[in-house]
Design an enzyme around this catalytic site. Structure first.
Site, PDB file in Angstrom:
ATOM      1  N   SER A 173      54.858 -44.829 119.941  1.00 19.56           N
ATOM      2  CA  SER A 173      55.141 -46.230 119.765  1.00 19.56           C
ATOM      3  C   SER A 173      56.139 -46.524 118.632  1.00 19.56           C
ATOM      4  O   SER A 173      56.637 -47.646 118.554  1.00 19.56           O
ATOM      5  CB  SER A 173      53.829 -46.982 119.464  1.00 19.56           C
ATOM      6  N   LYS A 191      58.161 -49.335 110.177  1.00 18.54           N
ATOM      7  CA  LYS A 191      57.568 -49.767 111.456  1.00 18.54           C
ATOM      8  C   LYS A 191      56.796 -51.069 111.227  1.00 18.54           C
ATOM      9  O   LYS A 191      56.094 -51.211 110.209  1.00 18.54           O
ATOM     10  CB  LYS A 191      56.640 -48.664 111.967  1.00 18.54           C
ATOM     11  N   SER A 196      52.488 -41.140 118.175  1.00 17.69           N
ATOM     12  CA  SER A 196      53.514 -42.175 118.026  1.00 17.69           C
ATOM     13  C   SER A 196      54.627 -41.897 117.024  1.00 17.69           C
ATOM     14  O   SER A 196      55.614 -42.634 117.001  1.00 17.69           O
ATOM     15  CB  SER A 196      52.863 -43.509 117.683  1.00 17.69           C
TER      16      SER A 196
END
Ligand code: GLN
Length: 511
Positions: free
Chosen positions: A153, A78, A177
Site C-alpha cells: 500500500s 506515507k 506494504s
C-alpha cells in the site's frame, strides 16, 4: 546530475562539504514534484512552505557546525503516519480534512535529525491493498509504466523515490506494504522487525504486525534512515529494548552467510521471468561467497489465509473509532447524530475497508471465533515456529518479493482474491514479526514489451545498452531477504553487497 537524483549518502557528503545547501536540494525536489507528479500522483499533500522553512533551519544548524546524516535531507511520508499541523488522510474520505495535533514518533525522530518533510504520499485507503488503487483520491501510477500500479500500500512513497521526487520516503508494512511497492518500483524497501520502530502515531491497521520503515534508492540509504527511526519508545509498549546497531556501519560482505532458499517460495503460477531473475540473484549471492542451502517452510501456504483472518479482525476493531462523529463530521451534518453515524461510516469508507470490517466482524462473532480467529492464531504460531527453526540453521532467507511485476491499473481491482494473493511471499514475515528487505534484482519484459530485447536475469548490468540502462520498456523485479528477529543488520549487509555487485539500482525510469 540533478540534486533530487542524489542518494542520501551523496547529498550528505555534498552538504558536509558545503557544495550544496539543503535549500537548493529541497527546491530541486519540490520542482521535480511539480514537474511530474501530475502524471504519477504520488503525493496527496505537498507542504512547500514548511519544507522550505525546515531546509533553511537545517542550513542554519549546519552553519553552526552541526552534522548528521539526515540533516537537511528532503523526504516524503506515507499519509497514514501522523504529522503535526499537516493533514493526514490515510487516503480515506473519512479523514479527508484531519490534521493531527502531534507527530508520530518516527516523524519526530526524523525532524530531530533535521530531515525536511516535503509532504505526504498516497496509499491504499488505511493501507488495505497491494496496488494503491484503493485510495479514495485515485491511484498512483508506476514511474516505469504509467498504465501500471506502483504496488501497495505504500505506492506513493515507492513511486516518489523511483521518480526522484525525494531522497527517501517512509512507508508502513503490515503484510508487505513496504516490500511490494519497492519491488514494483525498483527501489529498496525495508520492513523492520515488529517492535523495532515505533507504531505511535501510525493510523492503526493490524496492530500486531504494523511497522514503519524506509523506502530508499540504495540499501545504505535505508540503513541510514533506519538508524534514525529505530528504537524503544515509551509511547509504544510493543517496541523492544534491543540495542540499535549503527546499521550503515555494519554493511560488510555476504561471505560466509548461510542463505536458505525455501522451495515453497517458487511456485506454479508465479511469473516465469520473476522466478528466473530471483534465481539468478541467488546465484550471484553464491558467487559473492554465500552458502546456498535449500530449506522448506511447509506452512507458507497458510500465510495468506491466516493473514486475511487476523488482519480484518484487527481492522474491524481499529476502524471502530472512525464513527463519523469524532472524525470527519462537518457541522452541517451534525444535526441528526443517529443518521450521521451510519451515513458517515457508509460514505466515509471505501469498498475494501468495508469488506474488511465485515469480514473481521464475522470471524470474531460468537460461534465463528473458535473456527476462524482462534484457529488462525494457532496456525500463526506454527508459522512463527517454523521460521524460527529454519532461521536457527541459516542466517537469512532469499525469496522473490512478489510473484509478479507491476500489473495494469484495473487488472485486479475487481477481484479481491487475486489482489490478496499478491501477498503470498510477504505475509509470512509479517505474521512472524521478522525483518525483511526488498532490493531490485532484475527487469523483465512484460507482454507488450516484446520489441525490447532485454534479457532477463542479466545481472551483468554493465552490458546494458543505453535504452536498457534507462529502464525503458522493462519492469523491475524484487529480491526479498528475510532475517532473524531484530537482525536487520544481516539482511541489509547481504542486500547491500548484492546491490553493489549489480547495476539494477542505477536504472532510472524514463519520464
Ligand atoms: N496487501 C496487504 C493487505 O492488503 C498489505 C497491507 C499492508 O502491509 N499495509 O493487507
Amino acid at each position: 546530475m540533478k540534486l533530487n537524483e542524489l542518494t542520501v549518502k551523496e547529498a550528505n557528503e555534498k552538504l558536509t562539504k558545503r557544495e550544496i545547501t539543503s535549500l537548493e536540494l529541497t527546491k530541486a525536489c519540490l520542482a521535480r514534484i511539480k514537474e511530474i507528479d501530475n502524471k504519477i500522483k504520488a503525493c496527496l499533500t505537498v507542504c512547500e512552505k514548511e519544507a522550505l522553512e525546515a531546509a533553511r533551519e537545517a542550513d542554519r544548524r549546519r552553519a553552526k557546525g552541526e552534522a548528521g546524516e539526515l540533516l537537511g535531507i528532503p523526504c516524503l511520508i506515507k499519509d497514514n503516519i501522523l504529522t503535526k499541523g499537516i493533514r493526514t488522510t490515510a487516503a480515506s474520505k473519512i479523514l479527508e480534512n484531519y490534521v493531527a495535533p502531534f507527530d508520530a514518533t518516527v516523524v519526530k525522530k526524523l525532524k530531530e535529525a533535521g530531515a525536511v518533510i516535503l509532504g505526504k504520499t498516497n496509499l491504499d485507503e488505511f493501507a488495505h491493498g497491494a496496488s494503491t488503487e484503493n485510495s479514495a483520491f485515485g491511484p498512483t501510477h508506476n514511474p516505469w509504466d504509467l498504465n501500471r500500479v506502483p504496488g501497495g500500500s505504500s505506492g506513493g512513497s515507492a513511486a516518489a523515490v523511483a521518480a526522484d521526487m525525494c531522497l527517501f520516503a517512509l512507508g508502513t508494512d503490515t503484510g508487505g506494504s513496504i516490500r511490494c511497492p519497492a519491488s514494483f518500483c525498483g527501489v529498496v524497501g525495508l520492513k523492520p522487525s515488529y517492535g523495532r520502530s515505533s507504531r505511535f502515531g501510525l493510523i492503526a491497521m493490524t496492530s500486531s504486525t504494523d511497522v514503519p520503515g524506509p523506502l530508499a534508492k540504495t540499501v545504505e540509504d535505508a540503513a541510514i534512515v533506519m538508524s534514525v527511526i529505530a528504537g524503544q519508545d515509551k509511547l509504544d509498549s510493543t517496541t523492544a529494548g534491543e540495542k540499535v546497531p549503527g546499521y550503515s556501519q555494519k554493511l560488510d560482505s555476504i561471505k560466509g552467510l548461510k542463505i536458505g532458499v525455501p522451495k515453497e517460495y517458487f511456485i506454479k503460477g508465479m511469473e516465469k521471468q520473476v522466478e528466473e531473475a530471483v534465481k539468478a540473484a541467488i546465484a550471484k549471492m553464491e558467487e559473492l561467497g554465500g552458502e546456498i542451502i535449500p530449506v522448506s517452510l511447509p506452512h507458507t501456504k497458510y500465510a495468506v489465509p491466516v493473514y486475511y483472518i487476523i488482519t480484518p479482525s484487527e481492522i474491524s476493531s481499529n476502524l471502530a473509532r472512525f464513527d463519523g462523529i469524532k472524525y470527519g463530521l462537518s457541522e452541517k451534518d451534525a444535526q441528526n447524530l443517529a443518521e450521521i453515524y451510519f451515513k458517515s461510516r457508509g460514505k466515509g469508507f471505501g469498498p475494501e475497508a468495508k469488506r474488511r470490517i465485515m469480514l473481521g466482524t464475522y470471524v470474531l462473532s460468537a460461534g465463528y471465533y473458535d473456527a476462524y480467529y482462534l484457529q488462525a492464531q494457532k496456525v500463526r504460531t506454527r508459522i512463527i515456529q517454523e521460521f524460527d527453526r529454519v532461521l536457527s540453521e541459516v542466517d537469512i532467507l532469499a525469496t522473490p518479493t512478489s510473484p509478479d511485476t507491476a500489473f495494469k491499473i484495473g487488472e485486479k481491482s475487481n477481484d479481491p482474491m487475486q489482489m490478496y494473493l499478491e501477498d503470498i511471499f510477504v505475509s509470512g514475515a509479517s505474521l512472524a514479526g521478522l525483518p525483511a528487505i526488498s532490493v531490485p534484482c532484475g527487469f523483465i519484459n512484460p507482454i507488450g514489451y516484446k520489441e525490447n530485447k532485454m534479457k532477463c536475469g542479466d545481472i551483468e548490468g554493465n552490458k546494458l545498452n543505453e535504452k536498457q540502462k534507462s529502464g525503458a520498456g522493462g519492469l523491475p523485479v524484487g529480491l526479498q531477504i528475510i532475517g532473524r528477529r531484530f537482525d536487520e543488520a544481516t539482511i541489509m549487509r547481504a542486500a547491500r553487497e548484492f546491490e553493489q555487485a549489480t547495476e539494477w539500482h542505477k536504472r532510472k525510469p524514463e519520464l
